[in-house]
Enzyme design. Structure first.
Site, PDB file in Angstrom:
ATOM      1  N   ASP A 182     -48.656  11.136 -70.814  1.00 46.43           N
ATOM      2  CA  ASP A 182     -49.672  10.653 -72.693  1.00 46.43           C
ATOM      3  C   ASP A 182     -48.402  12.041 -73.779  1.00 46.43           C
ATOM      4  O   ASP A 182     -49.255  13.165 -73.591  1.00 46.43           O
ATOM      5  CB  ASP A 182     -50.445  10.597 -72.257  1.00 46.43           C
ATOM      6  CG  ASP A 182     -51.810  10.565 -74.265  1.00 46.43           C
ATOM      7  OD1 ASP A 182     -50.798  10.258 -74.744  1.00 46.43           O
ATOM      8  OD2 ASP A 182     -52.317  11.109 -74.046  1.00 46.43           O
TER       9      ASP A 182
ATOM     10  N   ASP B 262     -53.387  12.337 -68.071  1.00 46.28           N
ATOM     11  CA  ASP B 262     -52.661  12.632 -68.523  1.00 46.28           C
ATOM     12  C   ASP B 262     -51.704  13.594 -68.834  1.00 46.28           C
ATOM     13  O   ASP B 262     -52.252  14.967 -69.207  1.00 46.28           O
ATOM     14  CB  ASP B 262     -53.368  12.128 -69.942  1.00 46.28           C
ATOM     15  CG  ASP B 262     -53.632  10.724 -70.142  1.00 46.28           C
ATOM     16  OD1 ASP B 262     -53.538  10.305 -69.000  1.00 46.28           O
ATOM     17  OD2 ASP B 262     -53.911  10.486 -71.422  1.00 46.28           O
TER      18      ASP B 262
ATOM     19  N   GLU C 273     -56.378  14.911 -70.265  1.00 43.50           N
ATOM     20  CA  GLU C 273     -55.611  15.870 -70.658  1.00 43.50           C
ATOM     21  C   GLU C 273     -55.484  17.601 -71.373  1.00 43.50           C
ATOM     22  O   GLU C 273     -56.521  17.879 -71.575  1.00 43.50           O
ATOM     23  CB  GLU C 273     -55.661  14.693 -71.865  1.00 43.50           C
ATOM     24  CG  GLU C 273     -54.201  14.921 -72.953  1.00 43.50           C
ATOM     25  CD  GLU C 273     -53.801  14.383 -73.901  1.00 43.50           C
ATOM     26  OE1 GLU C 273     -53.443  14.484 -75.198  1.00 43.50           O
ATOM     27  OE2 GLU C 273     -54.329  13.030 -74.003  1.00 43.50           O
TER      28      GLU C 273
ATOM     29  N   HIS D  89     -55.729  17.690 -74.739  1.00 43.09           N
ATOM     30  CA  HIS D  89     -57.433  17.878 -75.119  1.00 43.09           C
ATOM     31  C   HIS D  89     -58.079  19.103 -74.369  1.00 43.09           C
ATOM     32  O   HIS D  89     -58.732  19.481 -74.925  1.00 43.09           O
ATOM     33  CB  HIS D  89     -58.567  16.878 -74.204  1.00 43.09           C
ATOM     34  CG  HIS D  89     -57.480  15.468 -75.323  1.00 43.09           C
ATOM     35  ND1 HIS D  89     -57.946  13.766 -74.672  1.00 43.09           N
ATOM     36  CD2 HIS D  89     -56.477  15.113 -76.295  1.00 43.09           C
ATOM     37  CE1 HIS D  89     -57.598  13.194 -75.819  1.00 43.09           C
ATOM     38  NE2 HIS D  89     -56.285  13.823 -76.466  1.00 43.09           N
TER      39      HIS D  89
ATOM     40  N   GLU E 167     -61.770   9.358 -70.827  1.00 44.30           N
ATOM     41  CA  GLU E 167     -61.414  10.425 -70.961  1.00 44.30           C
ATOM     42  C   GLU E 167     -61.668  11.776 -72.168  1.00 44.30           C
ATOM     43  O   GLU E 167     -61.899  11.538 -73.499  1.00 44.30           O
ATOM     44  CB  GLU E 167     -59.901  10.098 -71.361  1.00 44.30           C
ATOM     45  CG  GLU E 167     -58.851  11.339 -71.835  1.00 44.30           C
ATOM     46  CD  GLU E 167     -57.013  10.570 -72.722  1.00 44.30           C
ATOM     47  OE1 GLU E 167     -56.948  11.432 -73.421  1.00 44.30           O
ATOM     48  OE2 GLU E 167     -56.753   9.071 -72.231  1.00 44.30           O
TER      49      GLU E 167
ATOM     50  N   ASP F 154     -51.077  -1.328 -77.709  1.00 45.21           N
ATOM     51  CA  ASP F 154     -49.502  -1.235 -77.694  1.00 45.21           C
ATOM     52  C   ASP F 154     -48.597  -2.526 -77.759  1.00 45.21           C
ATOM     53  O   ASP F 154     -47.431  -2.651 -77.996  1.00 45.21           O
ATOM     54  CB  ASP F 154     -48.918  -0.274 -76.303  1.00 45.21           C
ATOM     55  CG  ASP F 154     -50.010   1.027 -76.864  1.00 45.21           C
ATOM     56  OD1 ASP F 154     -50.390   1.568 -77.966  1.00 45.21           O
ATOM     57  OD2 ASP F 154     -51.091   1.547 -75.853  1.00 45.21           O
TER      58      ASP F 154
ATOM     59  N   HIS G 246     -52.483   0.747 -73.687  1.00 44.88           N
ATOM     60  CA  HIS G 246     -53.788   0.122 -75.064  1.00 44.88           C
ATOM     61  C   HIS G 246     -53.480  -1.521 -75.180  1.00 44.88           C
ATOM     62  O   HIS G 246     -52.603  -1.781 -75.314  1.00 44.88           O
ATOM     63  CB  HIS G 246     -54.366   1.002 -76.442  1.00 44.88           C
ATOM     64  CG  HIS G 246     -54.043   2.737 -76.411  1.00 44.88           C
ATOM     65  ND1 HIS G 246     -52.745   3.429 -76.001  1.00 44.88           N
ATOM     66  CD2 HIS G 246     -55.421   3.584 -76.133  1.00 44.88           C
ATOM     67  CE1 HIS G 246     -53.645   4.645 -75.857  1.00 44.88           C
ATOM     68  NE2 HIS G 246     -54.578   3.948 -76.433  1.00 44.88           N
TER      69      HIS G 246
ATOM     70  N   ASP H 252     -53.088  17.853 -81.555  1.00 43.75           N
ATOM     71  CA  ASP H 252     -52.675  17.302 -80.685  1.00 43.75           C
ATOM     72  C   ASP H 252     -51.493  16.252 -80.496  1.00 43.75           C
ATOM     73  O   ASP H 252     -50.622  16.170 -80.892  1.00 43.75           O
ATOM     74  CB  ASP H 252     -53.446  15.738 -80.296  1.00 43.75           C
ATOM     75  CG  ASP H 252     -53.806  15.088 -79.332  1.00 43.75           C
ATOM     76  OD1 ASP H 252     -53.188  16.156 -77.640  1.00 43.75           O
ATOM     77  OD2 ASP H 252     -54.032  13.860 -78.546  1.00 43.75           O
TER      78      ASP H 252
ATOM     79  N   ASP I  94     -49.363  16.599 -77.847  1.00 43.79           N
ATOM     80  CA  ASP I  94     -48.951  15.629 -76.528  1.00 43.79           C
ATOM     81  C   ASP I  94     -47.021  15.564 -76.599  1.00 43.79           C
ATOM     82  O   ASP I  94     -46.624  15.054 -76.487  1.00 43.79           O
ATOM     83  CB  ASP I  94     -49.034  14.538 -77.309  1.00 43.79           C
ATOM     84  CG  ASP I  94     -50.610  13.782 -77.181  1.00 43.79           C
ATOM     85  OD1 ASP I  94     -51.109  14.722 -76.170  1.00 43.79           O
ATOM     86  OD2 ASP I  94     -50.966  13.414 -77.177  1.00 43.79           O
TER      87      ASP I  94
END
Length: 445
Positions: free
Chosen positions: A345, A302, A274, A277, A238, A110, A107, A313, A315
């Site tokens: 991700d 992802d 993802e 997700h 996404e 980031d 991003h 989430d 991750d």
């Protein structure tokens, strides 16, 4: 001050270049299944898998959660501001090299801190983008995709492209404009749209159709600007059903595909899907991949997994071989991911706070997908499921079934057939047998 590119930066001092040692290896800093140059189905593993390291979870996340403070021990975190941003670039490219990762993703926020104005923010971004470009020039790593963070800053409290405030819409447009320019400068193979705040919390104060219309207007503006600057990377959207909003507009693959088709965007976008997700939306990961694939809109992945006992989430790094096998099955059936890839991700757990844990985690994920690739390829090669499916639907290859698929049947002819047909006989779907075969392939291939 962070050191320059030419200096000997060594943030992962205990880690040498990670290489393939095979499944008999007990070295935690070696690949057991991911052999980049091993050829499977005419392509190397590296070409099939197109691994990408996510900048945000790997180099900027500090382990903070809603119940506790930061835990991550990062040897670059004693820097501040732009010096910290520079140090993260150094750490990132050191890790990319040691893992031989072909891609990365980020991003905008980031890689560089926001300034007090948009102009200052863009200046910060320009400096770090220039540094990244310099590092990319001296390495083999490429940018899989970049995107705009339009969910963290309080200005996006009501959304970005779906905000009720036109000033915010304009700011978001300026941010994505800069993001597309960054994508072109760094040669990003894709550009991602993830609308964390593009949704609503209650319909009592929401004009849903207006927000969807505005979101589509925004997407079309992005398409137009990409053409203007001759950026040719693939646009990706996404899906996610919730978090941080209660109801996110791109809920899942089917909802997102409907949105793209409704607004004439399906020729410009594909889906970045993802795993976590998918589970938040009440689907398996392979369901989402299949849904996108059959519509010709599977673009990128992802790679992560959610915790089955938690409703948010999480991750986690993908280590479930059942899931990675079925994911790679869909990707291979899709003919690969084109310009897309498998972007991790994923974040190490809050209690896995040492720098080396980042490397262990990526090795685990890369090995899991390498194993999934080999099993999926063998399943397809042996036509394990294809033959079962072909046999299951064989009634549509002759007689009344063929008339249906060729468009020669109607309700009148079908009623007459049903009246004359005295017996309907169904066959078992044999799900348990198929799952046993899948387990056998995972264990033995």
């Amino acid at each position: 001050m962070a050191q320059s590119h030419s200096s000997s930066v060594n943030y992962f001092g205990s880690v040498n270049k990670v290489v393939f040692e095979g499944k008999a290896s007990t070295n935690p800093l070696a690949f057991k299944y991911y052999n980049p140059q091993e050829v499977i189905g005419g392509k190397t593993m590296k070409e099939h898998l197109r691994f990408s390291i996510a900048y945000w979870h790997t180099f900027t996340a500090d382990g903070t959660d809603v119940f506790g403070a930061a835990t991550m021990q990062r040897p670059w975190d004693h820097y501040k501001g732009m010096d910290l941003a520079r140090a993260r670039v150094e750490a990132a490219f050191e890790m990319f090299e040691k893992l031989d990762a072909p891609f990365f993703a980020f991003h905008d926020r980031d890689i560089a801190p926001e300034g007090s104005t948009l102009k200052e923010t863009n200046q910060n971004l320009d400096i770090i983008v220039g540094m990244i470009k310099d590092y990319m020039r001296d390495s083999n790593v490429k940018l899989l995709w970049n995107t705009a963070n339009m969910f963290t800053n309080p200005r996006f409290v009501h959304g970005a492209a779906t905000s009720c405030n036109a000033d915010v819409f304009a700011y978001a447009a300026a941010q994505v404009k800069k993001g597309l320019e960054t994508a072109k400068e760094l040669g990003a193979e894709n550009y991602v749209f993830w609308g964390g705040r593009e949704g609503y919390e209650t319909l009592l104060n929401t004009d849903l159709k207006f927000e969807l219309d505005n979101l589509a207007r925004f997407m079309h503006m992005a398409v137009d600007y990409a053409k203007e600057i001759e950026y040719t990377g693939q646009f990706l959207i996404e899906p996610k059903p919730k978090e941080p909003t209660t109801h996110q507009y791109d809920t899942d693959a089917a909802t997102t595909i409907a949105f793209l088709k409704q607004y004439g965007l399906d020729n410009h976008f594909k889906l970045n899907l993802e795993a976590n997700h998918a589970t938040l939306a009440g689907h398996t990961f392979e369901h989402e991949l299949r849904m996108a694939r059959v519509h010709g809109l599977l673009g990128s992945v992802d790679a992560n997994q959610g915790h089955p006992l938690l409703g948010w989430d999480t991750d986690e790094f993908p280590t479930d071989l059942y899931s990675t096998t079925l994911a790679m099955y869909e990707i291979l059936q899709n003919g690969g991911l084109g310009s897309g890839g498998l972007n991790f991700d994923a974040k190490v757990r809050r209690s896995s706070f040492e720098p080396d844990d980042l490397v262990y985690a990526h090795i685990a994920g890369m090995d899991a997908f390498a194993r999934g690739l080999k099993v999926a390829h063998k399943l397809i090669e042996d036509r394990v499921f294809e033959d079962v499916i072909q046999h299951r639907y064989r009634s549509f290859t002759e007689g009344i079934g063929l008339e249906i698929t060729e468009g020669r049947a109607n309700f009148h002819t079908l009623e007459q057939y049903a009246l004359n047909n005295k017996t309907i006989k169904n066959e078992s779907g044999r799900q348990e047998r198929l799952k046993a075969i899948l387990n056998q392939y995972i264990l033995e291939v």
